[in-house]
Design an enzyme around this catalytic site. Structure first.
Site, PDB file in Angstrom:
ATOM      1  N   HIS D  46     -21.249  31.145 -19.331  1.00  0.00           N
ATOM      2  CA  HIS D  46     -20.746  30.080 -20.195  1.00  0.00           C
ATOM      3  C   HIS D  46     -21.585  28.805 -20.124  1.00  0.00           C
ATOM      4  O   HIS D  46     -21.364  27.890 -20.922  1.00  0.00           O
ATOM      5  CB  HIS D  46     -19.294  29.748 -19.843  1.00  0.00           C
ATOM      6  CG  HIS D  46     -18.323  30.834 -20.181  1.00  0.00           C
ATOM      7  ND1 HIS D  46     -18.218  31.371 -21.430  1.00  0.00           N
ATOM      8  CD2 HIS D  46     -17.416  31.504 -19.426  1.00  0.00           C
ATOM      9  CE1 HIS D  46     -17.278  32.318 -21.439  1.00  0.00           C
ATOM     10  NE2 HIS D  46     -16.784  32.418 -20.228  1.00  0.00           N
ATOM     11  N   ARG D  71     -23.667  33.606 -11.966  1.00  0.00           N
ATOM     12  CA  ARG D  71     -22.750  34.397 -12.789  1.00  0.00           C
ATOM     13  C   ARG D  71     -23.526  34.926 -13.972  1.00  0.00           C
ATOM     14  O   ARG D  71     -24.078  34.151 -14.757  1.00  0.00           O
ATOM     15  CB  ARG D  71     -21.562  33.582 -13.277  1.00  0.00           C
ATOM     16  CG  ARG D  71     -20.659  34.480 -14.164  1.00  0.00           C
ATOM     17  CD  ARG D  71     -19.257  33.987 -14.298  1.00  0.00           C
ATOM     18  NE  ARG D  71     -19.164  32.825 -15.163  1.00  0.00           N
ATOM     19  CZ  ARG D  71     -18.008  32.265 -15.510  1.00  0.00           C
ATOM     20  NH1 ARG D  71     -16.864  32.742 -15.051  1.00  0.00           N
ATOM     21  NH2 ARG D  71     -17.996  31.194 -16.285  1.00  0.00           N
ATOM     22  N   GLU D 147      -9.891  38.950 -14.525  1.00  0.00           N
ATOM     23  CA  GLU D 147      -9.486  37.903 -15.469  1.00  0.00           C
ATOM     24  C   GLU D 147      -8.799  38.441 -16.715  1.00  0.00           C
ATOM     25  O   GLU D 147      -8.719  37.749 -17.720  1.00  0.00           O
ATOM     26  CB  GLU D 147     -10.692  37.037 -15.849  1.00  0.00           C
ATOM     27  CG  GLU D 147     -11.943  37.796 -16.202  1.00  0.00           C
ATOM     28  CD  GLU D 147     -13.157  36.863 -16.417  1.00  0.00           C
ATOM     29  OE1 GLU D 147     -12.985  35.657 -16.566  1.00  0.00           O
ATOM     30  OE2 GLU D 147     -14.280  37.386 -16.422  1.00  0.00           O
ATOM     31  N   ASP D 173      -9.298  32.708 -18.315  1.00  0.00           N
ATOM     32  CA  ASP D 173      -9.189  33.963 -19.056  1.00  0.00           C
ATOM     33  C   ASP D 173      -7.968  34.771 -18.620  1.00  0.00           C
ATOM     34  O   ASP D 173      -7.328  35.420 -19.446  1.00  0.00           O
ATOM     35  CB  ASP D 173     -10.467  34.791 -18.852  1.00  0.00           C
ATOM     36  CG  ASP D 173     -11.564  34.367 -19.810  1.00  0.00           C
ATOM     37  OD1 ASP D 173     -11.259  34.135 -20.990  1.00  0.00           O
ATOM     38  OD2 ASP D 173     -12.726  34.263 -19.381  1.00  0.00           O
TER      39      ASP D 173
END
Lengths: 270, 270, 270, 270, 270, 270
Positions: D46, D71, D147, D173
């Site tokens: 993200h 990530r 998530e 999420d």
């Protein structure tokens, strides 16, 4: 969240003009965004650019009214997620050939309960404004490319996919695929069977209440496509525009400055 | 379209020398391209570089005769599409373990009717020249890496995949995989079972009329591999070359400038 | 503030080994920094790199013990300020030809009251650690390049400039200038008049209690220079190292793999 | 190979503090690495950044003690391979929803015989040091994100995956998914059903002898999570920290400098 | 060293066509270099680009026949040195207003004994080929811009500067300066006093045996300038070409697709 | 041309709040631009950034209302020209110590007849809009930094320079210079002699009808400065804000999670 102007244009019953960005320069994008395009699509699939370029281009285009679209290189959750979080207001996804692929595309594009997009609009929250989580599903466009014989076989099923906003015709690949490689790829097709396929796509959109888009090479073909029911027409792009403009300028200079045949060929002794 | 010099070298019955680019600097690529390599492969899989670096390196290498190859990070349609559109004349695809994977690789590499590559050679059309659409399928090399025990089991099926141009041996991974992690990864293997596997790969290529390539650490091992029937030998790369050269230079300076043991150890009072 | 290891090496009476970075890649810098150099100089003057590359290279080298030096492109307050704030522990300034230029160089390098450097060590404060404002004037090296006939005329005055830490010989330019362009530029000069000039520079340093540095092409010449009293010897750099290493590797492959004259020339019928 | 400090902290029975990097600037990463975080995670999923930014950030963070985590944007072999070769000491993989996905994740993370990671730690070998091939499988952390509702259904099976080092909770999420889109995404959840799910994840980790991590918005919630058995707590990140700090600074300036209502509103005539 | 094609064209008595690069994209430069320009000038002065962009553009243009020129931002030794070392075959230097400035420009451009350029053609040696040190002074062009009233006063002295290859007219600044800001800046001037000044510059070049260049907006004006004796004509550039081409395409689409006044205004009830 | 909001704020008799950008990330700039700053200054002098970063930051900030200022690294025509053409609406120039320097600064900032700025607002024309040539001289701010003892001696002469819009106090350098290096550099000075100097600068501005700006570390000091007559106050910047915010977050986590002395020290047997 800033409204998606493409949806507004369509709500008014008007077709939209899209430009294409393959050069990968934020300043070039800024120049294009200063023209009167309704939308501009950053082409990560075939453009000479990557995520980092796309991010900088989205930033450079932010001050304009052109709706920022991105063509991702493939039906790939990572790519779709990253360009959405970077602020895209629409994604054109190439090579959607089956209903299952169309459904996966929608799933990657939408937050629950409509899909499985992961939450984290890091830059989008700045560029798109407040209330992104609640409104993104409604504003952002999911456009599936129809560009193979297989996709034509599954056309109606694809067009009926819940959550899909439109189909987008890639005439070059569609021609290559339908002709089994016999036709030279390119835009603005005149072959009756290709035109028929293109019109069938527009019709499938109409029947399913979604939008039809098409990649064109000239405003003139785009105008014809609008006559066939298309709602979004792309008319060439930065790389082609500059190549053609420069070639024209060079050719004129050469013509104006070369000695005439008479002058050039005149025997020196005379 | 500019011809693929590797195909020409092979047509003359000669083996080819490939260099390896992991550093990700266009200027470093330009220096490497000024040496007498037949081809240079940009390693996106393990190199410290990305698409953007690869594009700039392809541009910096364009003026040279070295055939530009790219190793993609994985059997992934998006990566293969993007490096081809950026102008690669060959793709080395890692971890091809089954016939199905080999077929998918070919499909991603070729325009219809041989495959499903999407048309849009945005930069390639400039770097490769006219008639790209018609000739790309013939010029561009698809080289599948054989580097696991599973791939060895499927070797003959993979080698027979229509449209594949060759196999490329990754000795480090192959050793790791065949030994179940017992062997230390590296090039220039001497273990009889690894040498046997490597030679079996060359033989499978010969039987199927395709080319055999291998990653080597020294010109000497490369020469042996050519004796085993290999057609393309990679001999180290930029990162290893500079590390070794700098280490050697430093070591010599240290040796030349350090006080002799006698001098160093002599009691100061004397 | 982290101590300047070059000053420590010199305090122990030892000469120091410097490496040279012209490629402009942070990863290449990281590889070089893993060798046993005492210092590494980023060459913004002639290297294929800019401030942005230098910043990234300084970051990539931070974990190593190599002292980060930068050669600025010219006696220019902006360049000197920016590379110091980016964390350089020493600046090599080209083309110092007069006492006035040497004084300006020192002024740009030092905080008041020794000079007029502007305060704002934005990154340096992170890389160099606490107490930067108080210690920077003592730790950071100001090395002036002597590389013209004019500089040789002003040698003693330059060497006596308060606050200057050393002189650095650029043999290529010095040879060009002293010979009025007659000598081919390069390192490791053997012409008696150039060697004499080089040794005169070392002697001027000794007399003024400052350090003498020189650019060399081989460890062997560097060892000789140390014998002449030089304290800092640069032994080639990344661009030359990789070009030579690759050229050697290619040449060996070609030699090992080319058919012998006999084989090559043998009539096919035999 | 440099040891993984997170494993050492956990071996001492202490929880660890992780920071989050979304801005994509190596200098910003260097500033963050100068704070006292135990680990810092570069968020390619993200964050407004890509592989090239991550590589430069890893280089800029190398001199610090903060363990570099990454990530990746998706369960994708190419991404995992590239960030490991770039020097990551741990990978957080989003959207692991089934045991099969967890197993694939481990397979991509580990060299044979534990997995199928391809060998070529081009930069990692420099950053991590000697013996990488033999020790990487032991040092590097594989953390799977839980998530979604689907992941909660498969929680125990996922937690029991051989080779997995821990689970990492994505509260935004998870809330979206468990509530079918009804809850607003965000960190530091207080809804009893979400807290219960979060605690169930920590418990599954404990039962399987693996570590539990969670993304938090405040140190205070992190402290509560540690009380629930979490071993790794992320407390906000660069983008949020700077936005909040700047907003606070601006608000105070506005308050201090605006005329009081009395002053502002007082009729001018008086 | 590769020959400078501009010198060859002029030796044949022909005028040359130059293109202009302001966008700062290597791919855009590659597209421009595929057109039939004799030379292409990278504009660091007013272009949206920097040294790093210029280096990448020079690399991308290397495969073409277009002679790579660079306009530096100012009469500055550092800038001139860096672009020459990066491989420029000519430098256009803005704002040369006096003989002393013209002499400094030449000095920065030439190796001894003609000037004081520092030796170190790090990339140029690769791009330009062997024997650079000996031939660079002869091949590389030094073009001084005449664009102020002060320069017009010193025109003859400037034109007679030894080592200068030509003058280059900047019509926008020249008009601004000669009119004391009264004229709107732009190319293709028609004001008699400006045309007279432009022609006087061409004449000064002719008298001193150097070349005359001018920035134009159209091939037609360039052809007129050639008639006045100009040898090098720049005809617009990438930023203007793409803006005009895109604007034209958009305008045509709008015209073709907008409802006619009749249609638009027709009362809905009919 | 878009109006300069700083001029409008001042016309209303209000002081303005400026933020500072040293990190060099366009996304970080976008985050800062989403706060309520009246202006944001990109610091090329001491920030970890270059022209290329500044250009991308200007593009990323274009959609906001914050007036884009740039601090150039030095009184240098090339730098000033390039940042203006990139779209800066104001330039802060460091180290203006004499009237002659102030006049040169104005000359570099203004088109004829007020100065000698060269015409070519390549990007500025897009970002600032129509009529740039005619209005730029009126809209763009020229702010000279007063930060040395020498500048204080020439304060009145500098403040009276025609065409200068304001003075900007650099308290760190001013303290260093006035104290001959005795004071530790930093903002928010309390020493009476420094405060007196700062107030004298504001007074000189008032007397000459120009604006006074100052660099502060806190909103509180800024409010005091406004009381002294300052019109533009910078309150810290991105690098300091994030360092402080992260340090605070880490400290709180450590405090909350560390075992109490009692717990930590309690003998295990109890």
């Amino acid at each position: 969240m800033r409204k998606n102007r493409l949806r507004q244009i369509w709500a008014e019953g008007r077709p939209a003009l899209n430009g294409w960005l393959s050069i990968g320069s934020p300043f070039c994008a800024e120049i294009m965004a200063a023209q009167d395009y309704d939308a501009l699509c950053i082409d990560i699939q075939h453009g000479a650019l990557d995520y980092g370029d796309a991010l900088a281009m989205l930033q450079a285009m932010r001050a304009s009214d052109a709706v920022p679209l991105v063509r991702v290189p493939w039906l790939d959750a990572a790519w779709i997620s990253k360009v959405l979080d970077a602020g895209a207001y629409g994604v054109i996804c190439p090579m959607i050939n089956t209903r299952a692929e169309a459904e996966a595309f929608v799933r990657f594009m939408r937050y629950p309960p409509l899909g499985e997009r992961s939450y984290g609009p890091t830059r989008a929250a700045y560029a798109a404004g407040a209330n992104y989580a609640a409104e993104a599903n409604d504003e952002i466009l999911a456009l599936a490319m129809i560009e193979t014989a297989e996709a034509m076989e599954n056309l109606e099923a694809i067009a009926a996919t819940p959550g899909l906003d439109g189909l987008y015709v890639g005439p070059a690949d569609l021609s290559l695929s339908l002709s089994q490689g016999a036709l030279t790829p390119g835009f603005d097709r005149e072959e009756p069977e290709i035109v028929a396929a293109i019109r069938r796509i527009a019709e499938a959109c109409r029947l399913n209440g979604i939008k039809a888009g098409i990649h064109c090479g000239t405003p003139d073909y785009a105008a014809r496509a609008i006559g066939w029911g298309f709602d979004l027409t792309t008319v060439s792009g930065d790389a082609r525009l500059i190549a053609a403009a420069a070639a024209g300028s060079v050719a004129r200079w050469r013509r104006l400055t070369e000695p005439t045949a008479a002058e050039a060929g005149a025997p020196e002794g005379y």
